[in-house]
Design an enzyme around this catalytic site. Structure first.
Site, PDB file in Angstrom:
ATOM      1  N   PRO A   1       0.767  -1.246   0.000  1.00 44.57           N
ATOM      2  CA  PRO A   1       0.000   0.000   0.000  1.00 44.57           C
ATOM      3  C   PRO A   1       0.802   1.303   0.000  1.00 44.57           C
ATOM      4  O   PRO A   1       0.779   2.083   0.957  1.00 44.57           O
ATOM      5  CB  PRO A   1      -0.843  -0.125   1.269  1.00 44.57           C
ATOM      6  CG  PRO A   1      -0.005  -0.959   2.177  1.00 44.57           C
ATOM      7  CD  PRO A   1       0.699  -1.938   1.283  1.00 44.57           C
ATOM      8  N   CYS A   2       1.450   1.587  -1.111  1.00 44.31           N
ATOM      9  CA  CYS A   2       2.194   2.840  -1.237  1.00 44.31           C
ATOM     10  C   CYS A   2       1.258   4.046  -1.268  1.00 44.31           C
ATOM     11  O   CYS A   2       1.685   5.174  -1.001  1.00 44.31           O
ATOM     12  CB  CYS A   2       3.108   2.819  -2.454  1.00 44.31           C
ATOM     13  SG  CYS A   2       2.302   2.381  -3.997  1.00 44.31           S
ATOM     14  N   HIS A   3      -0.030   3.823  -1.533  1.00 45.08           N
ATOM     15  CA  HIS A   3      -0.994   4.926  -1.520  1.00 45.08           C
ATOM     16  C   HIS A   3      -1.180   5.503  -0.122  1.00 45.08           C
ATOM     17  O   HIS A   3      -1.646   6.630   0.024  1.00 45.08           O
ATOM     18  CB  HIS A   3      -2.349   4.475  -2.093  1.00 45.08           C
ATOM     19  CG  HIS A   3      -3.007   3.378  -1.321  1.00 45.08           C
ATOM     20  ND1 HIS A   3      -2.685   2.046  -1.512  1.00 45.08           N
ATOM     21  CD2 HIS A   3      -3.954   3.412  -0.353  1.00 45.08           C
ATOM     22  CE1 HIS A   3      -3.428   1.308  -0.698  1.00 45.08           C
ATOM     23  NE2 HIS A   3      -4.202   2.110   0.019  1.00 45.08           N
TER      24      HIS A   3
END
Length: 164
Positions: free
Chosen positions: A128-130
């Site tokens: 989850p780089c978001h």
């Protein structure tokens, strides 16, 4: 290598699998970097791993899943792998900034390098780089500057952010 297409609320996701591992996710028909680098064409086929990935993405977008349980593999430097592990540890519904990630991996001066490693994450959503946003809660680049995708994901997880 095999791939499938998943229709998400934010557009089509192309999911690439190799030897039983999900190795890359791209948006809206972007070419797979991994297969391009290796000079291998991916075959469109619903393997058990890809079917499970689509199932878990369905659950995530419906709000029924907060973590993914898929065999994931991406190649990177030891530093990048450290960053990706830190990204994976950010809980659903929470965010961190680049300085937080730098502290987490024990390298507080590596803020810019964290940003580069974040951009090289081949498994967006699954890793989850978001969930990494600016220190001032503003949106920062995502998947090649596709901040509208990041907005959808942050809103889905009810993570507060500021549009600039």
């Amino acid at each position: 290598m095999y791939y499938t297409v998943y229709t998400a609320p934010l557009g089509e996701l192309y999911i690439l699998e190799n030897e039983g591992f999900v190795i890359e996710v791209t948006f809206d028909g972007e070419p797979f970097v991994v297969s391009k680098q290796q000079g291998i064409s991916a075959i469109k086929e619903e393997t058990p791993v890809l079917v499970e990935a689509k199932k878990q993405l369905d659950e995530y977008f419906k709000g029924d899943r907060q973590t993914f349980d898929l065999p994931l593999k991406q190649a990177g430097t030891p530093f990048q792998e450290q960053v990706w592990a830190a990204l994976s540890a950010i809980p659903y519904g929470e965010s961190r900034n680049y300085a937080d990630i730098a502290k987490t991996i024990g390298n507080p001066k590596a803020v810019r390098a964290i940003g580069q490693a974040n951009r090289r994450n081949a498994l967006p959503i699954l890793v989850p780089c978001h969930r990494v946003i600016g220190k001032d809660r503003s949106l920062t680049g995502y998947a090649g500057s596709k901040t509208e995708i990041k907005e959808v994901l942050l809103e889905l997880e009810r993570i507060p952010f500021i549009k600039k």
